[in-house]
Enzyme design. Structure first.
Site, PDB file in Angstrom:
ATOM      1  N   LYS A  19       1.448  -4.453  -1.159  1.00 58.96           N
ATOM      2  CA  LYS A  19       1.615  -4.680   0.266  1.00 58.96           C
ATOM      3  C   LYS A  19       0.249  -5.044   0.831  1.00 58.96           C
ATOM      4  O   LYS A  19      -0.730  -4.345   0.598  1.00 58.96           O
ATOM      5  CB  LYS A  19       2.139  -3.428   0.978  1.00 58.96           C
ATOM      6  CG  LYS A  19       3.579  -3.083   0.629  1.00 58.96           C
ATOM      7  CD  LYS A  19       4.004  -1.816   1.345  1.00 58.96           C
ATOM      8  CE  LYS A  19       5.486  -1.557   1.136  1.00 58.96           C
ATOM      9  NZ  LYS A  19       6.328  -2.598   1.741  1.00 58.96           N
ATOM     10  N   MET A  65      -7.186   0.168   6.971  1.00 60.45           N
ATOM     11  CA  MET A  65      -6.328  -0.907   7.482  1.00 60.45           C
ATOM     12  C   MET A  65      -6.643  -1.230   8.950  1.00 60.45           C
ATOM     13  O   MET A  65      -5.751  -1.487   9.751  1.00 60.45           O
ATOM     14  CB  MET A  65      -4.843  -0.532   7.316  1.00 60.45           C
ATOM     15  CG  MET A  65      -4.431  -0.366   5.865  1.00 60.45           C
ATOM     16  SD  MET A  65      -2.798   0.386   5.643  1.00 60.45           S
ATOM     17  CE  MET A  65      -3.163   2.128   5.933  1.00 60.45           C
ATOM     18  N   ASP A 120      -0.231  -2.227  -7.146  1.00 59.91           N
ATOM     19  CA  ASP A 120      -0.527  -2.709  -5.799  1.00 59.91           C
ATOM     20  C   ASP A 120      -1.320  -4.007  -5.844  1.00 59.91           C
ATOM     21  O   ASP A 120      -1.966  -4.333  -6.842  1.00 59.91           O
ATOM     22  CB  ASP A 120      -1.349  -1.662  -5.033  1.00 59.91           C
ATOM     23  CG  ASP A 120      -0.504  -0.523  -4.500  1.00 59.91           C
ATOM     24  OD1 ASP A 120       0.734  -0.622  -4.585  1.00 59.91           O
ATOM     25  OD2 ASP A 120      -1.083   0.454  -3.997  1.00 59.91           O
TER      26      ASP A 120
END
Length: 255
Positions: free
Chosen positions: A56, A166, A34
């Site tokens: 991502k 997030m 990641d």
């Protein structure tokens, strides 16, 4: 046909990966990692291991999940040990299920190795317990990202401690929705950025301040951050008073 290990890299610091995760990473022929994995973490992998960035990041150009799935499967068809290194814990907001389904469809053996998720590491950095007698007996780990038509964040309101992953760019909206749903504006909020790394920063404010945009100019777009909301994240003096009150009430009830 090789075996795939979905390994949790932990919250950031290289030495917070589990012993098992580090050992298996040291056997890897290929590591698909990641974007949030610290560069030092990749030093656990052998020099010859191929390192492939498939991260991502919110709001940035990133690798499509279907292509990541294909890369994992293709790597397992060519190599003995393939590591899919995921930030935090693979099973929490990590799309691990999609990758596991792809491996199952291809008949490839895999194993999941858990990691320390950012909520636990951030609580440790803040020196705040996510659960606390008389203050917090429930915790909700949530993300503001949601499927179209779902009920925003109201289902998390009943948890004493809320941790939003997030949520960096949605802090104002999260706070406003929680206040509309009944959370007091005075509710403590802590923001932890780049948890456990040398870049870690923390900010303490209230839900009302968050709703007013007090953190907008503080957060850095290049760093991951966590929103932690609830009385458990108040300053330690206030927490001591709350805990003392809870103990006293329990003693009276017992008498």
């Amino acid at each position: 046909m090789g075996k795939v290990y979905l390994i949790g890299a932990g919250p950031g610091a290289a030495d917070l990966i589990t012993v098992r995760g580090a050992r298996l990473l040291g056997l890897a022929d290929v590591v698909l990692h990641d974007a949030l994995v610290e560069p030092a973490m990749l030093d656990y992998a052998p020099i010859h291991a191929r390192r492939i960035a498939v991260g991502k990041r919110c709001g940035q150009l990133s690798t499509a999940q279907q292509f990541i799935n294909k890369q994992i499967v293709d790597a397992a068809l060519e190599h003995d040990v393939v590591v899919r290194l995921k930030g935090g814990d693979p099973m929490l907001f990590g799309r691990a299920d999609e990758e596991m389904r792809a491996l199952e469809a291809a008949g490839i053996e895999y194993e999941v190795v858990p990691g320390i998720t950012a909520a636990l590491a951030s609580a440790a950095s803040l020196k705040r317990s996510l659960t606390l007698r008389g203050v917090s007996r429930s915790v909700a780990l949530a993300t503001f990202s949601r499927a179209p038509g779902s009920d925003e964040i109201r289902e998390q309101v009943n948890a004493d401690s809320l941790v939003f992953y997030m949520g960096r760019d949605s802090g104002v909206e999260i706070a406003r929705q929680l206040i509309e749903a009944g959370r007091p504006g005075s509710t403590p909020v802590a923001i932890v950025e780049a948890c456990s790394t040398a870049r870690e920063r923390t900010l303490s404010l209230t839900l009302e301040g968050l709703a007013a945009g007090a953190a907008v100019n503080w957060v850095q777009a290049s760093q991951p951050s966590l929103l932690m909301i609830g009385e458990a994240f108040a300053d330690r003096q206030r927490l001591a008073q709350s805990c003392a009150g809870a103990v006293g009430n329990n003693a009276l009830a017992a008498a």
